[in-house]
Design a protein around this motif. Structure first.
Motif, PDB file in Angstrom:
ATOM      1  N   LYS A 151      20.774   1.256 -36.936  1.00 23.44           N
ATOM      2  CA  LYS A 151      21.386   2.579 -36.932  1.00 23.44           C
ATOM      3  C   LYS A 151      21.336   3.235 -35.564  1.00 23.44           C
ATOM      4  CE  LYS A 151      20.176   4.004 -41.613  1.00 23.44           C
ATOM      5  NZ  LYS A 151      19.484   5.057 -42.350  1.00 23.44           N
ATOM      6  N   VAL A 159      19.828  15.294 -40.996  1.00 25.19           N
ATOM      7  CA  VAL A 159      19.303  13.993 -41.423  1.00 25.19           C
ATOM      8  C   VAL A 159      18.017  14.177 -42.219  1.00 25.19           C
ATOM      9  CG1 VAL A 159      18.322  11.809 -40.597  1.00 25.19           C
ATOM     10  CG2 VAL A 159      20.380  12.723 -39.526  1.00 25.19           C
ATOM     11  N   LEU A 160      17.134  15.046 -41.748  1.00 19.38           N
ATOM     12  CA  LEU A 160      15.872  15.285 -42.445  1.00 19.38           C
ATOM     13  C   LEU A 160      16.105  15.847 -43.844  1.00 19.38           C
ATOM     14  CD1 LEU A 160      12.774  15.317 -42.326  1.00 19.38           C
ATOM     15  CD2 LEU A 160      12.941  17.626 -41.391  1.00 19.38           C
ATOM     16  N   ALA A 217      18.733  15.438 -45.683  1.00 24.45           N
ATOM     17  CA  ALA A 217      19.301  14.375 -46.516  1.00 24.45           C
ATOM     18  C   ALA A 217      18.216  13.396 -46.960  1.00 24.45           C
ATOM     19  CB  ALA A 217      20.396  13.645 -45.753  1.00 24.45           C
ATOM     20  N   LYS A 218      17.300  13.072 -46.061  1.00 20.88           N
ATOM     21  CA  LYS A 218      16.216  12.145 -46.417  1.00 20.88           C
ATOM     22  C   LYS A 218      15.296  12.762 -47.462  1.00 20.88           C
ATOM     23  CE  LYS A 218      17.367   8.844 -43.639  1.00 20.88           C
ATOM     24  NZ  LYS A 218      17.892   7.595 -44.128  1.00 20.88           N
ATOM     25  N   GLY A 229      16.768  12.326 -50.652  1.00 16.79           N
ATOM     26  CA  GLY A 229      16.942  10.925 -51.022  1.00 16.79           C
ATOM     27  C   GLY A 229      18.357  10.415 -50.838  1.00 16.79           C
ATOM     28  N   PRO A 241      21.291   8.645 -48.601  1.00 12.82           N
ATOM     29  CA  PRO A 241      21.447   7.777 -47.430  1.00 12.82           C
ATOM     30  C   PRO A 241      22.494   8.332 -46.464  1.00 12.82           C
ATOM     31  CG  PRO A 241      22.575   6.832 -49.307  1.00 12.82           C
ATOM     32  CD  PRO A 241      21.883   8.078 -49.801  1.00 12.82           C
TER      33      PRO A 241
END
Length: 121
Positions: free
Chosen positions: A38, A77-78, A80-81, A84, A86
Motif C-alpha cells: 500500500k 484512515v484511522l 476507517a480502521k 473496521g 478496508p
C-alpha cells in the motif's frame, strides 16, 4: 566593498520535461516500488506532489503543505480502521489534495459523516 548579488535563478519549463524523461526511463524501478504494498504508491505520489509544489513555492513550504495533507488523510484512515473498514493508503494529487479509496461500499449512512469529519482531528 560591494558584494555581488547572484542573479535570480529562473526555472526552466524544460525541467518538467527532463523530470518526466528520467521518471519514464526508470519505469522498471517504479514498478518495483509499487509492489511494496500500500505504501509504495502513496510515497511516490507524495514526492511528486512535493516536487510540483516546490516548482511554484519554496521546498520547505512544499514539504510542510504535503505533511499537513498527509496528517489530514491519516485521520480518515484511522477512523476507517477503527470502524473496521478496508481503505487504501492516501494518494496525493498535485494542486488538488489527496484521497483515500474505500475497498468496500459503505452500507450504513451513519458511517460516512464520521469518516468525513475524521480528517478534522
Amino acid at each position: 566593498m560591494e558584494e555581488k548579488q547572484k542573479p535570480a535563478r529562473k526555472k526552466s519549463p524544460l525541467a518538467i520535461g527532463g523530470f518526466l524523461a528520467v521518471l519514464l526511463s526508470q519505469g522498471k524501478l517504479l514498478l518495483t516500488v509499487f509492489k511494496l504494498g500500500k505504501v509504495g504508491g502513496a510515497v511516490i505520489s507524495m514526492f511528486i506532489t512535493i516536487w510540483a509544489y516546490a516548482i511554484m513555492f519554496k521546498l520547505p513550504f512544499a514539504i510542510g503543505l504535503v505533511v499537513m495533507i498527509l496528517i489530514h488523510e491519516l485521520g480518515h484512515v484511522l477512523a476507517a480502521k477503527i470502524k473496521g473498514l478496508p481503505v487504501s493508503a492516501p494518494v496525493f494529487i498535485p494542486f488538488l489534495g489527496a484521497l483515500i479509496m474505500m475497498k468496500k461500499i459503505l452500507r450504513m449512512l451513519r458511517q460516512k459523516p464520521l469518516l468525513a469529519l475524521a480528517g478534522l482531528f
